[in-house]
Each structure stands twice: as C-alpha cells, then as structure tokens.
Write a protein that holds these residues in place. Structure first.
Motif, short mmCIF file in Angstrom:
data_model
loop_
_atom_site.label_atom_id
_atom_site.label_comp_id
_atom_site.label_asym_id
_atom_site.label_seq_id
_atom_site.Cartn_x
_atom_site.Cartn_y
_atom_site.Cartn_z
N LEU A 77 0.84 -1.21 0.00
CA LEU A 77 0.00 0.00 0.00
C LEU A 77 0.87 1.24 0.00
O LEU A 77 1.91 1.28 0.66
N PRO A 78 0.48 2.24 -0.76
CA PRO A 78 1.25 3.49 -0.71
C PRO A 78 1.16 4.11 0.67
O PRO A 78 0.09 4.09 1.29
N ARG A 79 2.28 4.59 1.14
CA ARG A 79 2.29 5.24 2.46
C ARG A 79 1.66 6.62 2.30
O ARG A 79 2.26 7.52 1.70
N GLU A 80 0.47 6.77 2.77
CA GLU A 80 -0.17 8.08 2.59
C GLU A 80 -0.30 8.80 3.93
O GLU A 80 -0.41 8.17 4.98
N ALA A 81 -0.26 10.10 3.82
CA ALA A 81 -0.44 10.90 5.03
C ALA A 81 -1.88 10.72 5.50
O ALA A 81 -2.75 10.31 4.73
N GLU A 82 -2.10 11.01 6.76
CA GLU A 82 -3.45 10.91 7.29
C GLU A 82 -4.38 11.76 6.44
O GLU A 82 -4.07 12.90 6.12
N ASP A 83 -5.48 11.16 6.07
CA ASP A 83 -6.43 11.87 5.23
C ASP A 83 -6.88 13.16 5.91
O ASP A 83 -7.58 13.12 6.92
N PRO A 84 -6.47 14.30 5.34
CA PRO A 84 -6.83 15.55 6.02
C PRO A 84 -8.33 15.76 6.11
O PRO A 84 -8.83 16.33 7.06
N ALA A 85 -9.02 15.25 5.11
CA ALA A 85 -10.48 15.46 5.13
C ALA A 85 -11.09 14.74 6.33
O ALA A 85 -12.11 15.15 6.86
N ILE A 86 -10.44 13.65 6.73
CA ILE A 86 -10.96 12.93 7.89
C ILE A 86 -10.41 13.54 9.16
O ILE A 86 -11.13 13.84 10.10
N GLU A 87 -9.09 13.79 9.14
CA GLU A 87 -8.45 14.23 10.38
C GLU A 87 -9.02 15.55 10.88
O GLU A 87 -9.24 15.73 12.07
N VAL A 88 -9.27 16.46 9.95
CA VAL A 88 -9.81 17.75 10.36
C VAL A 88 -11.09 17.56 11.15
O VAL A 88 -11.36 18.25 12.10
N ARG A 89 -11.83 16.55 10.76
CA ARG A 89 -13.15 16.37 11.37
C ARG A 89 -13.12 15.56 12.64
O ARG A 89 -14.12 15.42 13.30
N VAL A 90 -11.99 14.97 12.95
CA VAL A 90 -11.99 14.12 14.14
C VAL A 90 -11.18 14.73 15.28
O VAL A 90 -10.90 14.07 16.25
N ILE A 91 -10.82 15.99 15.17
CA ILE A 91 -10.07 16.62 16.24
C ILE A 91 -10.88 16.60 17.53
O ILE A 91 -10.40 16.29 18.59
N GLY A 92 -12.13 16.89 17.40
CA GLY A 92 -13.01 16.81 18.57
C GLY A 92 -13.59 15.42 18.66
O GLY A 92 -13.45 14.63 17.73
N PRO A 93 -14.22 15.11 19.78
CA PRO A 93 -14.83 13.80 19.90
C PRO A 93 -16.03 13.68 18.97
O PRO A 93 -16.59 14.67 18.53
N ARG A 94 -16.39 12.44 18.65
CA ARG A 94 -17.59 12.23 17.87
C ARG A 94 -18.75 12.84 18.63
O ARG A 94 -18.83 12.71 19.85
N PRO A 95 -19.62 13.53 17.91
CA PRO A 95 -20.72 14.17 18.65
C PRO A 95 -21.52 13.15 19.44
O PRO A 95 -21.72 12.02 18.99
N ALA A 96 -21.91 13.58 20.61
CA ALA A 96 -22.73 12.69 21.43
C ALA A 96 -24.08 12.54 20.77
O ALA A 96 -24.57 13.44 20.10
N SER B 63 -7.51 11.23 17.52
CA SER B 63 -8.86 10.97 18.04
C SER B 63 -8.93 9.48 18.31
O SER B 63 -8.01 8.73 17.96
N ALA B 64 -10.01 9.05 18.94
CA ALA B 64 -10.19 7.61 19.16
C ALA B 64 -10.35 6.94 17.81
O ALA B 64 -10.90 7.53 16.87
N PHE B 65 -9.91 5.70 17.72
CA PHE B 65 -10.04 4.98 16.45
C PHE B 65 -11.50 4.91 16.03
O PHE B 65 -11.84 5.07 14.86
N SER B 66 -12.39 4.64 17.01
CA SER B 66 -13.82 4.50 16.67
C SER B 66 -14.38 5.80 16.09
O SER B 66 -15.22 5.78 15.19
N THR B 67 -13.88 6.93 16.60
CA THR B 67 -14.33 8.23 16.08
C THR B 67 -13.85 8.41 14.64
O THR B 67 -14.61 8.83 13.75
#
Lengths: 239, 172
Positions: A77-96, B63-67
């Motif tokens: 697999l190509p070594r890719e950087a963390e998907d910024p589109a995902i990472e930007v959105r996961v800085i905070g916790p998943r909404p309750a 973040s957590a993996f699950s998130t």
C-alpha cells in the motif's frame, strides 16, 4: 408570534438552538396554544425515539469473509499521510447522540438557575433597577392595581401565577405516579432524577427571591423553572 | 494509541479483524440508516473497512479509532451517495424487516423502533441523510453542511422535511 412562525421555529426550539428572546416567545406561545403544543410534543416524541435507536445493528452475515480477501499487504500500500479530510473532522470527539428531552430540560434549567444565581451573587445585583418585566404567567395573573402601583413585590405579584403552576403540577404528579409502572425502569428513573434537579432549581430560585423579593430576574428564573417542571410532567404523562 | 490499532497499522490482519469485530455493529447501523437498504449497507460496510485498512497507516491517533472510523464511514457513504445518481435507483427491501430488529430495540419497544427504522428508510435520500446524522448520530448542521458541501440552511430545510415526513409516516 403567529402559529406559522412558531411552527417554523419549533425545530430550533426543541434543539435548544433559538436565541433566548425567540425561545422565550415560543415558550410563552406554547403555554397558551394547545395546537402548537401538540406539534411540539409530537416533534419531541419523534426525537426521543430517534435518540433511543440502537447504536449497533448486526449485519445479517459475517462481512469479514468478504473483507479479508480485499486487504492488500501493508507493504504494497502506498504510504499516505493521514487523510486531512478525515483528520480535520476528528479533532473533537464524535458528537454525542442526542439526549432525550427530559434530560435537556433539567440540564438547561439547572444550568440557567445555577449560573444566574452565581452571576447575581457575584455582581451583587439583586433587585433590577429597571422596571420588572413580569413573566407571562405573572402578567396574566397580576391584578391591575399591583401592575401599576408598584407596591407589591415581584414575588407577591408572581404568587397567583405560582399557585396556578402548583395546581397544574399537583394534577399531573399523581398521573405520572400511576404511569411510572408502565415505563421502562431507566426512563422512569431518569425522569425522576431530572424532576429532582428542577425541584432544586425551584427551591434555589425561591430562596433567592425570598431574600430579594423585588428581583424581576429571580422571578423570571422561578417562572422558567416552574414552566420546565410542568413541561416535563406533561410530556412524561404522554409517553 | 491502542495496541490493537498499532498492530493493525503494522499490517497485522488479525488485529484489524478484532477492530472490525469491535466496530462493525455501529458502522453497519450507520450505513443501513444512511442508505436505507440492507444489501447496500453490507457493501458499504465492507468498503468502509477496506478503506480504513488502506488509510490506517496514516492514522495518528489524534482521536479515538472509533471516532476516526465513524467519520470515515460517513465520508464513504456520502461519497457513494454522490455517485448514486448514475446507478440504478435502489428500492428499500421492505421484505427484510428483521434487518432492523436489534436486541436493544426489541427490549424497549419493538413496534415503535422498527416503525421508525422503516420510516427512515423510506425518506428521500437527502432528508434521510440529514435526519440520521443530526437526530440519530448527533452531528450539528454546520458539520453536516461541511461534509455534504452544502449550506447550513439546506441542512436545516432537509431536517424539517424529514421530521415532517416521519411524523406523517408514523401517523402523528
């Protein structure tokens, strides 16, 4: 506000997203309008149901059997950087997941009362210098002489409205007691716990108002707390 | 970072299978509700885990993996939705109601929960997406609008529509 306007605002109202002034207007309208109140109850019932849906659903078959063959060796697999589109959105916790309405009602009223009392204490501001904008229930119940004369305290002017609240609450509480047996134990316990929080808010507001009977702010808080309790009871008995 | 995640990052498929087992219920539930189709939800769930495997090396544990996985799943489903217009329209398989029966739903109120699941599945895709993300998963309109590349007002309008249609479908 017209019925149409209220219905437009209901989505934001039940989500707690309205500015305080609009929220107050909607709440006042709902107190006197059975049709809009039915709409609100129907909406809240839907949201409660949505919030209660299971977090997990098991697929009908074991999907791993189809996934495993598709996993390429890590080296290929190509070594890719963390998907910024995902990472930007996961800085905070998943909404309750959304909370049921009774939790929101109790949490919001407790927060409002606590922070408002602290603010009033810290600022040393008890009585409002401005003319007291009495809550709607108080306005309705207030005798004309009291409204114009200014002699009775805000607490005294609120008393008739408070009696109305107490009467309505006294009618609903026995109904809730009889229905509690039919509720899921967790739901009944949650409602009870949150009613206790609101009762505490009522007590605290009342005690503060007894010490400062001319405070319109404290009167409003007490009125809001009663209204919240009534709202919770009404919805609880309609479950 | 969790040891299982770290092992999976290093290419350990057994560790990744464990991550799959731990998370498949939530991911499948999300795919099922967003797609409204049990068969498509299975395909999407597979795609999510394959994509997660491919991207896992870049996961830095902020973040957590699950998130991270949940957000990845939303992206996969929304990406699928965008390309859906060129595919044959899929019809909700109402002959598979058991797909919507979950242990917790059965425990609380089987009829009501399943009615709502079915009603969600019959919503128009745009309204269904916003309802599931906002009212079931707890995302804010701003986040939904960003994920969909649309305006906040559009998200609010879709939610209003979804709630109205659901209440009609449930006879309220």
């Amino acid at each position: 506000m017209t019925h149409e306007r209220i219905l437009d605002l209901l989505d934001d109202f039940v989500g707690g997203d309205l500015p305080p002034r609009d929220e107050r207007d909607v709440r006042r309208h709902l107190m006197g309008c059975e049709g809009c109140r039915a709409e609100e109850q129907s909406l809240r019932a839907l949201l409660d149901q949505a919030a209660a849906l299971s977090d997990e659903v098991a697929p009908g078959r074991d999907l791993w059997q189809a996934i495993a063959p598709r996993l390429q060796p890590r080296d290929s697999l190509p070594r890719e950087a963390e998907d910024p589109a995902i990472e930007v959105r996961v800085i905070g916790p998943r909404p309750a997941r959304p909370l049921p309405w009774w939790m929101l009602a109790a949490a919001s009223i407790a927060l409002v009362v606590t922070t408002s009392l602290m603010t009033l204490q810290l600022s040393g501001r008890g009585a409002d210098p401005a003319p007291a904008p009495a809550p709607i229930a108080a306005q309705q119940a207030q005798p004309p002489a009291a409204a114009s004369g200014g002699t009775p305290t805000a607490l005294a002017a609120f008393r008739p409205a408070e009696q109305d609240f107490e009467k309505a609450i006294a009618e609903l509480e026995p109904v809730l007691r009889t229905q509690r047996g039919r509720m899921a134990p967790q739901t009944a316990a949650t409602i009870q716990a949150n009613l206790r929080i609101i009762d505490q808010a009522i007590e605290e507001s009342r005690a503060a108002l007894a010490a400062d009977p001319n405070s319109a702010e404290l009167t409003r808080m007490l009125s809001d707390a009663y209204h919240s309790k009534l709202n919770v009871l009404r919805r609880a008995v309609s479950l | 970072m969790d040891l299982t995640v770290r092992r999976a990052q290093q290419g350990d498929t057994a560790a990744f299978e464990q991550l799959y087992r731990d998370n498949v219920g939530r991911i499948y539930a999300l795919c099922l509700r967003l797609s409204g189709d049990a068969g498509r939800a299975e395909e999407l769930t597979q795609d999510v885990f394959v994509r997660a495997w491919e991207k896992l090396a870049g996961f830095q544990g902020r973040s957590a993996f699950s998130t991270w996985l949940h957000r990845l799943a939303v992206n996969v489903v929304l990406g699928d939705r965008r390309s859906e217009s060129v595919r044959v329209h899929r019809v909700f398989a109402t002959d598979q109601p058991e797909k919507y029966e979950t242990p917790s739903a059965r425990a609380s109120d089987p009829g009501t929960a399943m009615d709502l699941e079915r009603a969600i599945a019959t919503l128009p895709p745009g309204a269904r997406t916003v309802f599931v993300l906002h009212d079931v998963e707890g995302y804010k309109h701003e986040e939904i609008a960003e994920m969909q590349g649309s305006a906040v007002g559009t998200s609010k309008a879709q939610l209003h529509r979804a709630r109205r249609l659901l209440r009609e479908a449930l006879g309220r």
